[in-house]
Design a protein around this motif. Sequence first.
Motif, mmCIF file in Angstrom:
data_model
loop_
_atom_site.group_PDB
_atom_site.id
_atom_site.type_symbol
_atom_site.label_atom_id
_atom_site.label_comp_id
_atom_site.label_asym_id
_atom_site.label_seq_id
_atom_site.Cartn_x
_atom_site.Cartn_y
_atom_site.Cartn_z
ATOM 1 N N VAL A 25 0.829 -1.208 0.000
ATOM 2 C CA VAL A 25 0.000 0.000 0.000
ATOM 3 C C VAL A 25 0.862 1.257 0.000
ATOM 4 C CG1 VAL A 25 -1.711 1.325 1.312
ATOM 5 C CG2 VAL A 25 -1.950 -1.156 1.104
ATOM 6 N N TYR A 28 2.334 1.842 -3.418
ATOM 7 C CA TYR A 28 1.286 2.307 -4.333
ATOM 8 C C TYR A 28 0.968 3.779 -4.104
ATOM 9 C CZ TYR A 28 -3.525 3.028 -5.924
ATOM 10 O OH TYR A 28 -4.665 3.548 -6.485
ATOM 11 N N HIS A 29 0.751 4.159 -2.869
ATOM 12 C CA HIS A 29 0.385 5.542 -2.567
ATOM 13 C C HIS A 29 1.540 6.512 -2.805
ATOM 14 C CE1 HIS A 29 -3.280 4.442 0.150
ATOM 15 N NE2 HIS A 29 -3.602 4.540 -1.125
ATOM 16 N N PHE A 39 -2.491 -1.565 -4.420
ATOM 17 C CA PHE A 39 -3.684 -1.558 -3.578
ATOM 18 C C PHE A 39 -4.119 -2.973 -3.196
ATOM 19 C CE2 PHE A 39 -4.949 -1.181 -8.047
ATOM 20 C CZ PHE A 39 -5.748 -2.316 -8.201
ATOM 21 N N TYR A 130 -13.041 6.710 -6.022
ATOM 22 C CA TYR A 130 -11.744 6.672 -5.361
ATOM 23 C C TYR A 130 -10.723 7.537 -6.087
ATOM 24 C CZ TYR A 130 -7.457 4.807 -3.321
ATOM 25 O OH TYR A 130 -6.251 4.676 -2.686
ATOM 26 N N PRO A 137 -6.481 15.298 -4.290
ATOM 27 C CA PRO A 137 -6.951 14.157 -3.495
ATOM 28 C C PRO A 137 -7.265 14.571 -2.065
ATOM 29 C CG PRO A 137 -4.579 14.029 -3.818
ATOM 30 C CD PRO A 137 -5.072 15.143 -4.696
ATOM 31 N N ARG A 141 -8.985 10.105 1.918
ATOM 32 C CA ARG A 141 -9.422 9.163 0.889
ATOM 33 C C ARG A 141 -9.193 7.715 1.299
ATOM 34 N NH1 ARG A 141 -6.834 9.559 -5.082
ATOM 35 N NH2 ARG A 141 -5.243 8.193 -4.172
ATOM 36 N N HIS A 142 -8.146 7.458 2.061
ATOM 37 C CA HIS A 142 -7.812 6.087 2.424
ATOM 38 C C HIS A 142 -8.734 5.496 3.478
ATOM 39 C CE1 HIS A 142 -6.257 8.483 5.607
ATOM 40 N NE2 HIS A 142 -5.490 7.555 6.157
ATOM 41 N N TYR A 317 -0.837 3.106 8.459
ATOM 42 C CA TYR A 317 -1.827 3.235 7.393
ATOM 43 C C TYR A 317 -2.645 4.516 7.574
ATOM 44 C CZ TYR A 317 -5.666 2.260 4.219
ATOM 45 O OH TYR A 317 -6.590 2.362 3.208
ATOM 46 N N HIS A 320 -0.019 7.792 6.967
ATOM 47 C CA HIS A 320 0.840 8.025 5.809
ATOM 48 C C HIS A 320 0.159 8.822 4.701
ATOM 49 C CE1 HIS A 320 -1.375 4.828 3.720
ATOM 50 N NE2 HIS A 320 -0.760 5.205 2.614
ATOM 51 N N TRP A 321 -1.137 8.562 4.454
ATOM 52 C CA TRP A 321 -1.775 9.209 3.310
ATOM 53 C C TRP A 321 -1.949 10.718 3.510
ATOM 54 C CZ3 TRP A 321 -2.184 8.914 -1.570
ATOM 55 C CH2 TRP A 321 -3.158 9.643 -2.266
ATOM 56 N N ILE A 324 1.298 12.284 2.608
ATOM 57 C CA ILE A 324 1.534 12.296 1.163
ATOM 58 C C ILE A 324 0.767 13.431 0.505
ATOM 59 C CG2 ILE A 324 1.081 11.027 -0.981
ATOM 60 C CD1 ILE A 324 1.693 8.455 0.525
#
Length: 400
Positions: A25, A28-29, A39, A130, A137, A141-142, A317, A320-321, A324
């Motif tokens: 993951v 990917y991100h 994903f 998504y 973004p 979103r995650h 998890y 992290h998003w 980013i």
Amino acid sequence: MTGPVRPTSRHRSLDGLRALALGLVLAYHLGVPGFGGGFVGVDLFFVLSGYLITSLLVDEHDRTGSVSLRAFWARRVRRLWPLSWITLCLVAVAGLAGVWGADQRATLPGQTAAATAQVANWWQMLHGGYVDRFSAPSPLRHMWSLSVEEQFYVVWPLLVVGALFLAARLGRRAGRAVPWLLVGVLSAGSVALGFVVTPAHAYLSTATRAVALLAGAALALAWARHPLDGPGVRAAFGTRRTRWLLGAAGAAGAVVLAVVTVVARPEDPWLGRGGFALVAVACTALLAAVVGGPFELRDMLALSPFVWVGERSYAVYLLHWPVIVALGPSVPLWLRTVVVLGVSFAGAELLRRLVEVPVQVRRVPARVLSAGGTVLAAVTVVALVVAAPSGPTPNEQVAE
């Protein structure tokens, strides 16, 4: 150690598998080349959840003759909600500092409410899906995948308890098929639905992604009813041969996941048309190899670095998003990777020591949890209201 790994206590090899899922993951991100289908790490998390939750439910029923749903849901709340609410609060407060653009801040209240109510995936389906290539973004979103799991945790225990109750009423011979019939019917419906909905719906819907959770549940039922070291298995194959057969299945599953990681994209129509089912089977084969296959694989995933990452995978998890998204796409990949991994793992370690472990081992009283939740909710609401854009956002101006 004999027999398959059972989740009645925490097992290091399963933490190692969590680390693998998280790595996919993250790659990917972060946009690492060759990981456009990373994903599938989420599917691996789903399979793990289905396996662990079903194993715990069946084990409790076999030991006590019943399942305490209240205790089950209380454990889930303590495990998931505190870190989730802290993340939502941090994202909201970051809006006060101008980290998010006007369009992002305009949608944050709705997304925060949806994430809190555990329906973030359905909210995203109604607001662009998504992947929305025409706007920045969302830092939340995650959260869709957490909502899928939470919805599963609400519904699945009820269905399992009902199936086990019916199985007991029907007797040992006839009742044995009831849980399998439940898993089979729901899995078939999940796969069939993917053929008639849009790719965005197939990616986000609880119904279509349930195939991975149900695949893990099927493995749990298999272990519970047909233990690896049982006399039937030994007579048919011999324990060592069975382990290596499971190892071969796991290797095949790993190859499938590797190929999908390279070639897949979230918007691909084939994912809903059997692709997610294929990924679910591959993930389940890999999990079966870990819990019942060669000891070498189990020992490798139980190495301390993998376990350390796996134990912090949930917090990483969550964190992290937003990091980013805050950095933006213009930051070079190497720098983005260093910052995201550094901030996410440092934050995860801090949260683990101060919140995650104390809450799970019940060092934090319920009244303190309630007070802390109230404060987090209040701060989040105030931050969202104050940071909300006062005029039309850029996207709204374009629409006009």
